[in-house]
Design a protein around this motif. Structure first.
Motif, PDB file in Angstrom:
ATOM      1  N   GLU A   1       0.860  -1.182   0.000  1.00 32.36           N
ATOM      2  CA  GLU A   1       0.000   0.000   0.000  1.00 32.36           C
ATOM      3  C   GLU A   1       0.897   1.232   0.000  1.00 32.36           C
ATOM      4  OE1 GLU A   1      -4.150  -1.122   2.200  1.00 32.36           O
ATOM      5  OE2 GLU A   1      -2.477  -0.511   3.474  1.00 32.36           O
ATOM      6  N   THR A   2       0.428   2.298  -0.626  1.00 34.19           N
ATOM      7  CA  THR A   2       1.208   3.529  -0.711  1.00 34.19           C
ATOM      8  C   THR A   2       0.453   4.654  -0.020  1.00 34.19           C
ATOM      9  OG1 THR A   2       0.199   4.352  -2.745  1.00 34.19           O
ATOM     10  CG2 THR A   2       1.974   2.731  -2.982  1.00 34.19           C
ATOM     11  N   GLN A   3       1.035   5.841  -0.107  1.00 37.89           N
ATOM     12  CA  GLN A   3       0.365   7.008   0.470  1.00 37.89           C
ATOM     13  C   GLN A   3      -0.871   7.400  -0.337  1.00 37.89           C
ATOM     14  OE1 GLN A   3       4.464   8.992   0.794  1.00 37.89           O
ATOM     15  NE2 GLN A   3       3.241  10.175   2.233  1.00 37.89           N
ATOM     16  N   TRP A   4      -1.061   6.794  -1.504  1.00 32.79           N
ATOM     17  CA  TRP A   4      -2.213   7.164  -2.322  1.00 32.79           C
ATOM     18  C   TRP A   4      -3.061   5.956  -2.742  1.00 32.79           C
ATOM     19  CZ3 TRP A   4      -1.671   5.295  -7.402  1.00 32.79           C
ATOM     20  CH2 TRP A   4      -0.380   4.886  -7.757  1.00 32.79           C
ATOM     21  N   ILE A   5      -2.756   4.773  -2.187  1.00 31.31           N
ATOM     22  CA  ILE A   5      -3.577   3.589  -2.440  1.00 31.31           C
ATOM     23  C   ILE A   5      -3.881   2.905  -1.114  1.00 31.31           C
ATOM     24  CG2 ILE A   5      -3.823   1.408  -3.666  1.00 31.31           C
ATOM     25  CD1 ILE A   5      -1.588   2.265  -5.535  1.00 31.31           C
ATOM     26  N   GLU A   6      -5.143   2.573  -0.903  1.00 28.74           N
ATOM     27  CA  GLU A   6      -5.570   1.848   0.294  1.00 28.74           C
ATOM     28  C   GLU A   6      -6.424   0.659  -0.144  1.00 28.74           C
ATOM     29  OE1 GLU A   6      -6.514   1.299   4.567  1.00 28.74           O
ATOM     30  OE2 GLU A   6      -4.857   2.144   3.410  1.00 28.74           O
ATOM     31  N   PHE A   7      -6.010  -0.557   0.259  1.00 31.71           N
ATOM     32  CA  PHE A   7      -6.768  -1.768  -0.056  1.00 31.71           C
ATOM     33  C   PHE A   7      -7.539  -2.243   1.180  1.00 31.71           C
ATOM     34  CE2 PHE A   7      -3.059  -2.172  -3.002  1.00 31.71           C
ATOM     35  CZ  PHE A   7      -3.770  -2.070  -4.189  1.00 31.71           C
ATOM     36  N   LYS A   8      -8.768  -2.691   0.959  1.00 28.87           N
ATOM     37  CA  LYS A   8      -9.575  -3.212   2.052  1.00 28.87           C
ATOM     38  C   LYS A   8     -10.377  -4.411   1.556  1.00 28.87           C
ATOM     39  CE  LYS A   8      -9.925   1.248   4.376  1.00 28.87           C
ATOM     40  NZ  LYS A   8      -8.946   0.861   5.413  1.00 28.87           N
TER      41      LYS A   8
ATOM     42  N   ILE B   1     -10.365   9.377   3.283  1.00 32.76           N
ATOM     43  CA  ILE B   1     -10.572  10.264   2.124  1.00 32.76           C
ATOM     44  C   ILE B   1      -9.754  11.533   2.303  1.00 32.76           C
ATOM     45  CG2 ILE B   1     -12.245  11.754   0.951  1.00 32.76           C
ATOM     46  CD1 ILE B   1     -14.333   9.568   1.370  1.00 32.76           C
ATOM     47  N   SER B   2      -9.803  12.121   3.505  1.00 31.51           N
ATOM     48  CA  SER B   2      -9.008  13.322   3.793  1.00 31.51           C
ATOM     49  C   SER B   2      -7.525  13.031   3.604  1.00 31.51           C
ATOM     50  CB  SER B   2      -9.277  13.793   5.225  1.00 31.51           C
ATOM     51  OG  SER B   2      -8.322  14.752   5.642  1.00 31.51           O
ATOM     52  N   ALA B   3      -7.058  11.928   4.192  1.00 32.41           N
ATOM     53  CA  ALA B   3      -5.634  11.601   4.133  1.00 32.41           C
ATOM     54  C   ALA B   3      -5.168  11.322   2.708  1.00 32.41           C
ATOM     55  CB  ALA B   3      -5.354  10.393   5.028  1.00 32.41           C
ATOM     56  N   LEU B   4      -5.956  10.565   1.959  1.00 36.40           N
ATOM     57  CA  LEU B   4      -5.564  10.209   0.592  1.00 36.40           C
ATOM     58  C   LEU B   4      -5.600  11.417  -0.342  1.00 36.40           C
ATOM     59  CD1 LEU B   4      -7.420   6.796   0.460  1.00 36.40           C
ATOM     60  CD2 LEU B   4      -4.939   7.095   0.224  1.00 36.40           C
ATOM     61  N   ALA B   5      -6.601  12.285  -0.187  1.00 37.47           N
ATOM     62  CA  ALA B   5      -6.674  13.494  -1.020  1.00 37.47           C
ATOM     63  C   ALA B   5      -5.477  14.397  -0.756  1.00 37.47           C
ATOM     64  CB  ALA B   5      -7.970  14.242  -0.749  1.00 37.47           C
ATOM     65  N   ASN B   6      -5.110  14.544   0.518  1.00 41.39           N
ATOM     66  CA  ASN B   6      -3.979  15.406   0.871  1.00 41.39           C
ATOM     67  C   ASN B   6      -2.656  14.770   0.434  1.00 41.39           C
ATOM     68  OD1 ASN B   6      -5.689  17.309   2.032  1.00 41.39           O
ATOM     69  ND2 ASN B   6      -5.632  16.320   4.036  1.00 41.39           N
TER      70      ASN B   6
ATOM     71  N   TYR C   1      -6.075  15.153   7.572  1.00 39.57           N
ATOM     72  CA  TYR C   1      -5.278  13.948   7.792  1.00 39.57           C
ATOM     73  C   TYR C   1      -4.269  13.775   6.659  1.00 39.57           C
ATOM     74  CZ  TYR C   1      -8.851  12.743  11.264  1.00 39.57           C
ATOM     75  OH  TYR C   1      -9.695  12.752  12.357  1.00 39.57           O
ATOM     76  N   ILE C   2      -3.305  12.897   6.883  1.00 41.31           N
ATOM     77  CA  ILE C   2      -2.278  12.612   5.887  1.00 41.31           C
ATOM     78  C   ILE C   2      -1.889  11.143   6.012  1.00 41.31           C
ATOM     79  CG2 ILE C   2      -0.291  13.144   7.366  1.00 41.31           C
ATOM     80  CD1 ILE C   2      -0.633  14.181   3.663  1.00 41.31           C
ATOM     81  N   ARG C   3      -1.371  10.560   4.951  1.00 38.11           N
ATOM     82  CA  ARG C   3      -0.896   9.181   4.995  1.00 38.11           C
ATOM     83  C   ARG C   3       0.598   9.187   5.309  1.00 38.11           C
ATOM     84  NH1 ARG C   3      -4.082   4.575   4.539  1.00 38.11           N
ATOM     85  NH2 ARG C   3      -2.798   3.650   2.897  1.00 38.11           N
ATOM     86  N   ILE C   4       0.960   8.467   6.358  1.00 39.04           N
ATOM     87  CA  ILE C   4       2.363   8.253   6.693  1.00 39.04           C
ATOM     88  C   ILE C   4       2.634   6.777   6.451  1.00 39.04           C
ATOM     89  CG2 ILE C   4       4.129   8.381   8.478  1.00 39.04           C
ATOM     90  CD1 ILE C   4       3.047  11.102   7.607  1.00 39.04           C
ATOM     91  N   GLY C   5       3.299   6.473   5.336  1.00 36.22           N
ATOM     92  CA  GLY C   5       3.398   5.088   4.904  1.00 36.22           C
ATOM     93  C   GLY C   5       2.017   4.598   4.520  1.00 36.22           C
ATOM     94  N   SER C   6       1.557   3.539   5.183  1.00 31.84           N
ATOM     95  CA  SER C   6       0.215   3.025   4.912  1.00 31.84           C
ATOM     96  C   SER C   6      -0.755   3.342   6.048  1.00 31.84           C
ATOM     97  CB  SER C   6       0.277   1.499   4.697  1.00 31.84           C
ATOM     98  OG  SER C   6       0.790   0.848   5.853  1.00 31.84           O
TER      99      SER C   6
END
Length: 482
Positions: A17-24, A37-42, A128-133
């Motif tokens: 997973e990346t800072q712009w991809i989230e799998f569920k 959504i906030s974290a991925l958009a940012n 929010y922001i993504r730090i790693g995954s």
């Protein structure tokens, strides 16, 4: 949306997973989705990617397609659809869309999230922001927060993708690319790969990481065969409305342009001129049609409204309203320069790539001379000075048909006097009593009236004597800022 299966397949190829991809798999916890959504958009804005993705039905370790039991579009919180619930708690600049698709006989749901624009995307007023995954609060990482705001402030509307994951021929089918070659006056290549070379060089198309193509906002807004094919730009279509009389009580005609600006510009100008008040005069046996407004002034006013609009303001587009005594041009956004310095200031546009390409296509000049032409042509026709009005998030420019000097308000006379001084100054000349009388079409007998107008304009701190020691009879005047 086209090519969803190919997009999902390409995204699943990422090892982690990346800072712009989230799998569920089946986790549809509403609060978690909002924060993601906030974290991925940012994060997409930070990494200068046009989109980020949340995908359900994927094993988050192996990235194998395992299917999901739910569909985001049908889930509810109480009686409210989850998507509406999310939009109520996310900031207004949150832009996302969900799709469900069958891949390898298994249901997959994908949430396509557009990058943050103009400001960070927040959920429940927290960004929010993504730090790693992992999803974290942005304020816990001040260095990343500073980098993100720098990227957001320097993000260009024209570069962002309007439609993506298209095969080359599908992308070109949505664009009237032949107009590009006609306006540039260069031969059109005989195959789509030759055509795509120019489209990519001009940033009309962009090649994506998955080998497919995207149409940029620049390409769509200028060359779309139909703006309705681009959901985020359809409201940017130009509206032309004709009214009976001098108010909005009775609308006679409304036309909404559906083509890109470069394609439809000349037809738009012709349409406006057709419905404008005009009269036919016969000179030396030749019939000539005279319109109430100079064509150059109309052309430049329309071009300014298109080029300088603020595309981040949604739900509205350029509007041209035609009355018996005036034309009003309204567009979103306020000028980036002081309207009192709109003639002499260097050109400045919030949409630089749009302005540059329209200049190279011969639609506008991008030299800061648009307003000079508007004012000069209105003065030559002895029309009232164009009026500029600023509102909270829009600007309106009004061109007036002929009004006798005696019927003009003192405010309109003073504004005309000031603009005349400005236009004279940029031409290396100065306003005089004689030049101002000529501008209004007045005889020498009106010299005293014009003198009083000049004094009033000086009193309002808009103009000043060029040389205060000169005798009053030969006095010349320049703008106060000169």
């Amino acid at each position: 949306m086209e090519n969803l299966e190919k997009l999902i397949t390409e995204l699943c190829k990422y090892r982690n997973e990346t800072q712009w991809i989230e799998f569920k798999h089946n986790n549809y916890t509403p609060k978690m989705i909002g924060e993601d959504i906030s974290a991925l958009a940012n994060s997409a804005a930070l990494l200068e990617r046009n989109c980020a993705y949340m995908i359900w039905g994927i094993d988050d370790t192996t990235h194998e397609i395992v299917g999901t039991e739910y569909d985001l579009q049908t889930l509810k919180i109480g009686n409210q659809e989850i998507e509406n619930w999310l939009r109520c708690l996310l900031s207004k600049n949150a832009d996302f869309e969900s799709h469900s698709i069958i891949v390898n006989n298994k249901q997959v749901t994908i949430l396509i999230i557009n990058r943050a624009v103009n400001q960070t995307v927040t959920f429940e007023k927290v960004d929010y922001i993504r730090i790693g995954s992992y999803t974290k609060k942005l304020n816990e990482y001040p260095a990343i927060q500073a980098q993100l705001w720098d990227k957001i402030n320097n993000s260009k509307f024209e570069e962002r993708y309007c439609k993506q994951n298209l095969e080359l021929d599908a992308a070109l089918q949505l664009l009237d690319y032949s107009t590009y070659f006609d306006l540039k006056e260069i031969p059109q290549p005989i195959d789509i790969f030759g055509i795509s070379h120019y489209m990519l060089e001009e940033n009309i198309l962009a090649r994506q990481d998955n080998g497919l193509f995207a149409i940029t906002n620049l390409g769509a807004i200028l060359f779309a065969k139909n703006l309705a094919d681009f959901s985020r730009l359809v409201r940017k279509s130009v509206r032309v409305i004709q009214y009976k009389g001098i108010n909005r009580l009775c609308m006679l005609k409304e036309s909404i342009g559906h083509k890109g600006y470069a394609i439809g510009f000349e037809n738009l100008i012709r349409f406006i001129e057709v419905i404008l008040p005009s009269q036919e005069n016969i000179t030396n046996g030749l019939r000539k049609k005279d319109t109430a407004y100079p064509t150059i002034a109309i052309r430049e006013a329309v071009a300014n409204a298109l080029i300088h609009q603020d595309f981040s303001i949604t739900g509205t587009g350029p509007t041209i309203e035609i009355f018996e005594n005036r034309i009003e041009f309204t567009n979103s956004g306020i000028p980036l320069v002081n309207i009192k310095r709109i003639i002499d200031n260097p050109p400045k546009s919030r949409n630089e790539k749009l302005a540059s390409l329209m200049r190279r296509l011969g639609i506008c000049e991008e030299l800061g001379t648009g307003w000079d032409k508007i004012i000069l042509t209105c003065e030559a026709a002895q029309l009232p000075a164009p009026k500029i009005e600023l509102f909270e998030d829009s600007i309106r420019v009004t061109l007036f048909s002929k009004i006798p000097f005696s019927s003009l308000s003192i405010e309109d006379k003073v504004w005309a006097c000031y603009l005349h001084a400005c236009i004279k100054y940029v031409q290396g000349e100065q306003l005089t009593n004689s030049s101002l009388r000529e501008r209004f079409g007045l005889e020498a007998s009106s010299s005293a009236v014009i003198s009083r107008l000049i004094k009033e304009t000086i009193k309002l701190n808009l103009i000043k004597p060029f040389d205060p020691t000169t005798s009053f009879k030969y006095m010349k005047y320049i703008p106060i800022w000169a």
